[in-house]
Design a protein around this motif. Structure first.
Motif, PDB file in Angstrom:
ATOM      1  N   LYS A  42      -2.686 -11.147  21.483  1.00 33.09           N
ATOM      2  CA  LYS A  42      -1.276 -10.562  22.320  1.00 33.09           C
ATOM      3  C   LYS A  42      -0.907  -9.527  21.202  1.00 33.09           C
ATOM      4  O   LYS A  42      -0.156  -9.664  19.786  1.00 33.09           O
ATOM      5  N   PRO A  43      -0.773  -8.120  22.107  1.00 33.19           N
ATOM      6  CA  PRO A  43       0.017  -7.958  20.608  1.00 33.19           C
ATOM      7  C   PRO A  43       1.126  -7.975  19.983  1.00 33.19           C
ATOM      8  O   PRO A  43       2.330  -8.326  20.207  1.00 33.19           O
ATOM      9  N   ARG A  44       1.218  -7.797  18.831  1.00 37.21           N
ATOM     10  CA  ARG A  44       2.348  -8.014  17.321  1.00 37.21           C
ATOM     11  C   ARG A  44       2.608  -7.096  16.611  1.00 37.21           C
ATOM     12  O   ARG A  44       1.658  -6.665  16.330  1.00 37.21           O
ATOM     13  N   THR A  45       3.837  -6.663  16.408  1.00 31.72           N
ATOM     14  CA  THR A  45       4.542  -5.708  16.013  1.00 31.72           C
ATOM     15  C   THR A  45       4.431  -5.547  14.276  1.00 31.72           C
ATOM     16  O   THR A  45       3.891  -6.817  13.631  1.00 31.72           O
ATOM     17  N   VAL A  46       3.842  -4.987  14.048  1.00 34.45           N
ATOM     18  CA  VAL A  46       2.758  -5.237  12.743  1.00 34.45           C
ATOM     19  C   VAL A  46       3.735  -3.377  11.572  1.00 34.45           C
ATOM     20  O   VAL A  46       3.299  -2.552  12.303  1.00 34.45           O
ATOM     21  N   THR A  47       4.659  -3.875  10.373  1.00 36.13           N
ATOM     22  CA  THR A  47       5.233  -2.585  10.483  1.00 36.13           C
ATOM     23  C   THR A  47       5.184  -2.035   8.373  1.00 36.13           C
ATOM     24  O   THR A  47       5.281  -3.418   7.751  1.00 36.13           O
ATOM     25  N   SER A  48       5.357  -1.352   7.725  1.00 33.45           N
ATOM     26  CA  SER A  48       5.799  -0.702   6.872  1.00 33.45           C
ATOM     27  C   SER A  48       6.320  -0.222   7.263  1.00 33.45           C
ATOM     28  O   SER A  48       6.202   1.254   7.164  1.00 33.45           O
ATOM     29  N   ALA A  49       7.636   0.149   5.679  1.00 33.90           N
ATOM     30  CA  ALA A  49       7.572   2.154   5.260  1.00 33.90           C
ATOM     31  C   ALA A  49       8.103   2.160   4.001  1.00 33.90           C
ATOM     32  O   ALA A  49       8.928   2.713   3.465  1.00 33.90           O
ATOM     33  N   ALA A  50       6.587   2.618   3.754  1.00 34.12           N
ATOM     34  CA  ALA A  50       5.978   3.513   2.683  1.00 34.12           C
ATOM     35  C   ALA A  50       6.714   2.752   1.417  1.00 34.12           C
ATOM     36  O   ALA A  50       6.336   1.939   1.552  1.00 34.12           O
ATOM     37  N   SER A  51       6.935   3.978   1.127  1.00 36.67           N
ATOM     38  CA  SER A  51       7.894   3.021  -0.924  1.00 36.67           C
ATOM     39  C   SER A  51       9.367   3.675  -1.066  1.00 36.67           C
ATOM     40  O   SER A  51       9.704   4.934  -0.479  1.00 36.67           O
ATOM     41  N   PHE A  52       9.505   3.455  -2.234  1.00 35.21           N
ATOM     42  CA  PHE A  52      10.895   4.117  -2.589  1.00 35.21           C
ATOM     43  C   PHE A  52      11.967   4.312  -2.236  1.00 35.21           C
ATOM     44  O   PHE A  52      13.343   5.380  -3.084  1.00 35.21           O
ATOM     45  N   GLY A  53      12.719   3.304  -0.943  1.00 32.77           N
ATOM     46  CA  GLY A  53      12.994   3.253   0.009  1.00 32.77           C
ATOM     47  C   GLY A  53      13.371   4.669   0.130  1.00 32.77           C
ATOM     48  O   GLY A  53      14.239   5.493   0.501  1.00 32.77           O
ATOM     49  N   THR A  73       0.987  -1.614  -0.075  1.00 34.77           N
ATOM     50  CA  THR A  73       0.081  -0.013   0.123  1.00 34.77           C
ATOM     51  C   THR A  73       0.601   1.146   0.252  1.00 34.77           C
ATOM     52  O   THR A  73       0.499   2.419  -0.254  1.00 34.77           O
ATOM     53  N   HIS A  74       2.271   0.991  -0.198  1.00 29.68           N
ATOM     54  CA  HIS A  74       3.388   1.978   0.293  1.00 29.68           C
ATOM     55  C   HIS A  74       2.718   3.638   1.269  1.00 29.68           C
ATOM     56  O   HIS A  74       3.168   4.120   1.450  1.00 29.68           O
ATOM     57  N   GLN A  75       2.339   2.745   2.420  1.00 33.18           N
ATOM     58  CA  GLN A  75       1.786   3.255   3.321  1.00 33.18           C
ATOM     59  C   GLN A  75       3.272   3.458   4.038  1.00 33.18           C
ATOM     60  O   GLN A  75       3.827   2.646   5.243  1.00 33.18           O
ATOM     61  N   ALA A  76       3.584   4.019   5.319  1.00 37.09           N
ATOM     62  CA  ALA A  76       4.115   3.922   6.763  1.00 37.09           C
ATOM     63  C   ALA A  76       3.280   4.020   8.377  1.00 37.09           C
ATOM     64  O   ALA A  76       1.992   4.629   8.105  1.00 37.09           O
ATOM     65  N   TYR A  77       3.767   2.684   8.392  1.00 34.57           N
ATOM     66  CA  TYR A  77       3.153   2.054   9.675  1.00 34.57           C
ATOM     67  C   TYR A  77       4.026   1.284  10.260  1.00 34.57           C
ATOM     68  O   TYR A  77       4.767   0.342  10.043  1.00 34.57           O
ATOM     69  N   ALA A  78       3.924   1.672  11.796  1.00 34.58           N
ATOM     70  CA  ALA A  78       4.830   0.617  12.789  1.00 34.58           C
ATOM     71  C   ALA A  78       3.928   0.873  14.059  1.00 34.58           C
ATOM     72  O   ALA A  78       3.168   1.410  14.655  1.00 34.58           O
ATOM     73  N   CYS A  79       2.528  -0.458  13.795  1.00 33.59           N
ATOM     74  CA  CYS A  79       1.601  -0.711  14.738  1.00 33.59           C
ATOM     75  C   CYS A  79       1.684  -1.910  15.228  1.00 33.59           C
ATOM     76  O   CYS A  79       2.610  -2.304  15.288  1.00 33.59           O
ATOM     77  N   SER A  80       1.032  -1.974  16.905  1.00 34.43           N
ATOM     78  CA  SER A  80       0.519  -3.164  17.571  1.00 34.43           C
ATOM     79  C   SER A  80      -0.587  -3.522  17.076  1.00 34.43           C
ATOM     80  O   SER A  80      -1.759  -3.796  18.270  1.00 34.43           O
ATOM     81  N   ILE A  81      -0.441  -4.859  15.966  1.00 32.91           N
ATOM     82  CA  ILE A  81      -2.088  -5.155  15.941  1.00 32.91           C
ATOM     83  C   ILE A  81      -2.605  -6.361  16.942  1.00 32.91           C
ATOM     84  O   ILE A  81      -1.587  -7.919  16.538  1.00 32.91           O
ATOM     85  N   PRO A  82      -3.562  -6.581  17.618  1.00 28.23           N
ATOM     86  CA  PRO A  82      -3.435  -7.787  18.520  1.00 28.23           C
ATOM     87  C   PRO A  82      -3.429  -9.208  17.560  1.00 28.23           C
ATOM     88  O   PRO A  82      -4.230  -9.076  16.499  1.00 28.23           O
ATOM     89  N   ASP A  83      -2.947 -10.162  18.405  1.00 23.00           N
ATOM     90  CA  ASP A  83      -2.971 -11.608  17.263  1.00 23.00           C
ATOM     91  C   ASP A  83      -4.318 -12.456  17.546  1.00 23.00           C
ATOM     92  O   ASP A  83      -5.406 -12.032  18.542  1.00 23.00           O
ATOM     93  N   PRO A  84      -4.004 -13.693  17.121  1.00 24.96           N
ATOM     94  CA  PRO A  84      -5.671 -14.231  17.554  1.00 24.96           C
ATOM     95  C   PRO A  84      -6.409 -14.584  19.311  1.00 24.96           C
ATOM     96  O   PRO A  84      -6.427 -14.326  19.442  1.00 24.96           O
ATOM     97  N   SER A  85      -4.541 -14.944  19.843  1.00 29.84           N
ATOM     98  CA  SER A  85      -5.013 -14.707  21.617  1.00 29.84           C
ATOM     99  C   SER A  85      -4.997 -13.615  22.027  1.00 29.84           C
ATOM    100  O   SER A  85      -4.872 -13.504  23.010  1.00 29.84           O
TER     101      SER A  85
END
Length: 599
Positions: free
Chosen positions: A323-334, A309-321
């Motif tokens: 428990k927070p789990r880190t989910v990241t994306s570094a935008a795009s194009f370096g 999605t070319h977006q920037a985020y560093a989130c903690s989305i709960p897993d099936p149990s």
């Protein structure tokens, strides 16, 4: 699948001999240690911090991206924002090498679309320059993305394994292409005939007894956004089912620390790279497909590195149990890289999830350029120069391609070019043109990027805007099918992340964002040259071959009739620029207003 991929002779020699440049030494042999906790056998600490550096959606952007494509937004403490120029592999290499200096355990991973839809510097050479750059960056592993399939499975295999291009051959006499030093992972991509994975599904990174498994997948919907030829003979499986399957396989091999590299993503509520998407609660500030995926992927997976999605985020989305789990994306194009600390417990061989910390960092351009990357860019630029530097047109100001705007000035220019080129009866008799937003890869920037002068559009810059060289089609669609096409922008496969088509002059309608789904396209508002579209009437519509094949979730477009194939989209753009601009009379940005947006 668990073996370390072969590294280049240059890198091995640098590590063994301790060669002169700091960049080579850091890349080959990161210095420093960061271990903590209580002793555990032979004086080892029980826990060690593993640095995970990651990025995604590079798309062959070796040189700094121009204009808005090369900027990120930062939110200051007082709530104001500022933009920062970012990106370029010369700077990315410097940042990554500096980040590794104090980490004894450092692994670098990516989440797909390293190549494809690339600027001319890489795209002209079938992305061999980008693979060479990634080798120099010491990338350890990446998942495939949808764009890795732009030229088909055989070409992807060549990028992995090396060898000269089947048509264009070798680009430098006496030098063959060595391929990627890192594994491409494609766990959910299988061959239809055999059911076997196209490439390795996972990779196990090892150092001093620390083992971390990486599982790589692309989005299940890849066939919907790649030409049919590119995915011929392949099957794309469910992301969650695939990751959970290989998580169990890794566990049986004794690998309990697992990272998923997923070429699918989400959309944060803010475009600022430093936005807190865990406010008011974990993951509350991000939406889109990755949220559902993250909530279903096995709790045994310790972190998700995502993209698409070319977006920037560093989130903690709960897993099936829960428990927070880190989910990241570094935008795009370096423009960004993510630095995640994974605390590895030697006793359990697992990640201490509560100790995981992650943040995105800007690839600023105020650091020294990595000399090896500069040499690489210069070498390929020399080969590309005769084609890349040729002027094709002139503009009076930036013609933008804003990511989050339904109607884009550059989209208007492109569709007008397609309409004009295909309106003559012998060219197809087009009455209107439509363009998928994902096919427009950059804006046209007035400021000179080289020695061409301000306002000059070079062939290389036009190629960066339209790098796919999609052939244009003119087809018959009924008014009803045309209206359905507009509704499919915001419903079905595109409801979660709408894909708003760019439209040529004279074609207008209203998009009501206060509504949901197909109702967002206001009934009765769709008009051509001021006249309401007649559902029973047939219209001649110009579009690229990707859209004509139903790409991007526009299934109704496959129902077209009476197809006529024309020149490529790039040829259409260049012809329009040549006809409508000159050094003394540059082309002004087209006005917007074709799509009326209600918010």
């Amino acid at each position: 699948m668990s073996a370390t991929p072969p590294k280049t002779r240059r890198r091995i020699l640098a590590a063994v001999a301790g060669l002169t440049t700091a960049g080579a030494l850091v890349a080959a042999m990161p210095a420093g240690a960061q271990e903590s906790g209580h002793g555990h056998g032979h004086g080892q600490s029980r826990t060690v911090d593993v640095q995970l550096l990651s990025f995604n959606d590079l798309h062959g952007n070796l040189e700094p991206p121009a204009g808005s494509a090369g900027r990120v937004t930062h939110t200051n403490e007082d709530g104001t924002t500022r933009t920062i120029d970012a990106g370029g592999v010369e700077y990315l290499a410097t940042h990554l090498r500096e980040a590794r200096k104090d980490s004894k355990y450092s692994v670098t991973a990516a989440a797909g679309d390293m190549v494809g839809a690339s600027p001319l510097l890489s795209g002209l050479f079938h992305d061999e320059p980008t693979i060479e750059a990634l080798n120099k960056l010491d990338l350890d592993v990446t998942s495939v993305g949808n764009h890795e399939f732009d030229e088909g499975a055989k070409e992807l295999a060549r990028l992995q394994n090396g060898g000269c291009h089947k048509t264009d051959g070798c680009y430098v006499e006496g030098e063959g292409f060595q391929g990627a030093d890192f594994p491409y992972l494609a766990a959910n991509v299988t061959k239809e005939k055999t059911g076997r994975p196209l490439l390795d599904p996972y990779f196990i990174w090892k150092k001093n007894g620390v083992r971390i498994g990486f599982i790589g997948v692309t989005l299940e919907g890849t066939p919907d956004i790649v030409t049919a030829e590119g995915v011929k003979g392949l099957k794309f499986g469910d992301e969650v089912e695939t990751i959970n399957k290989y998580t169990k396989i890794l566990e049986r091999k004794g690998v309990k620390s697992i990272v998923a590299l997923i070429h699918e993503g989400g959309a944060p509520a803010s475009s600022s790279y430093n936005y807190n998407c865990d406010s008011p609660g974990p993951g509350n500030g991000v939406s889109g497909p990755i949220v559902d995926i993250a909530k279903k992927v096995s709790p045994q997976v310790d972190a998700l590195v995502t993209g698409h999605t070319h977006q920037a985020y560093a989130c903690s989305i709960p897993d099936p149990s829960g428990k927070p789990r880190t989910v990241t994306s570094a935008a795009s194009f370096g423009k960004l890289y993510t630095d995640t600390t994974l605390t590895y417990d030697r006793r359990t061989n697992d990640i201490v999830r509560t100790a995981v910390a992650s943040a995105n960092h800007v690839v600023t351009r105020d650091v020294p350029k990595a000399e090896d990357m500069t040499r690489l860019i210069q070498r390929w630029n020399t080969l590309a120069a005769p084609i890349a530097s040729r002027p094709v047109g002139y503009i009076s100001a930036d013609i933008d391609n804003p990511f989050d705007a339904p109607e884009k000035p550059l989209g208007n220019l492109i569709t007008d070019a397609q309409l004009e080129g295909l309106a003559p009866a012998d060219k197809g008799g087009a009455q209107l043109a439509i363009m998928n937003p994902g096919g427009i890869r950059a804006g046209l920037v007035h400021k000179a990027t080289g020695s061409e002068g301000d306002g000059v559009v070079t062939y290389g810059e036009a190629f960066t805007v339209q790098p796919f060289t999609n052939m244009m089609n003119v087809v018959d669609l009924t008014g009803a099918q045309l209206i359905t096409t507009l509704k499919q922008q915001v419903s079905g496969a595109n409801q979660a992340v709408p894909k708003i088509l760019q439209v040529s002059k004279g074609f207008t309608y209203t998009l009501d964002l206060t509504k949901t789904g197909a109702d967002r396209v206001v009934d009765g508002s769709v008009k051509l040259n001021g006249e309401a579209i007649d559902p029973a009437k047939t219209y001649r519509v110009a579009m690229n071959e990707f859209l004509a094949g139903g790409g991007d979730g526009f299934a109704v477009l496959k129902e077209h009739k009476n197809k006529l194939v024309g020149a490529s989209d790039l040829e259409m753009l260049n012809a329009y620029l040549a006809a409508h601009s000159s050094a003394s009379a540059p082309l002004a940005p087209p006005a917007t207003g074709r799509i009326t947006v209600v918010k």
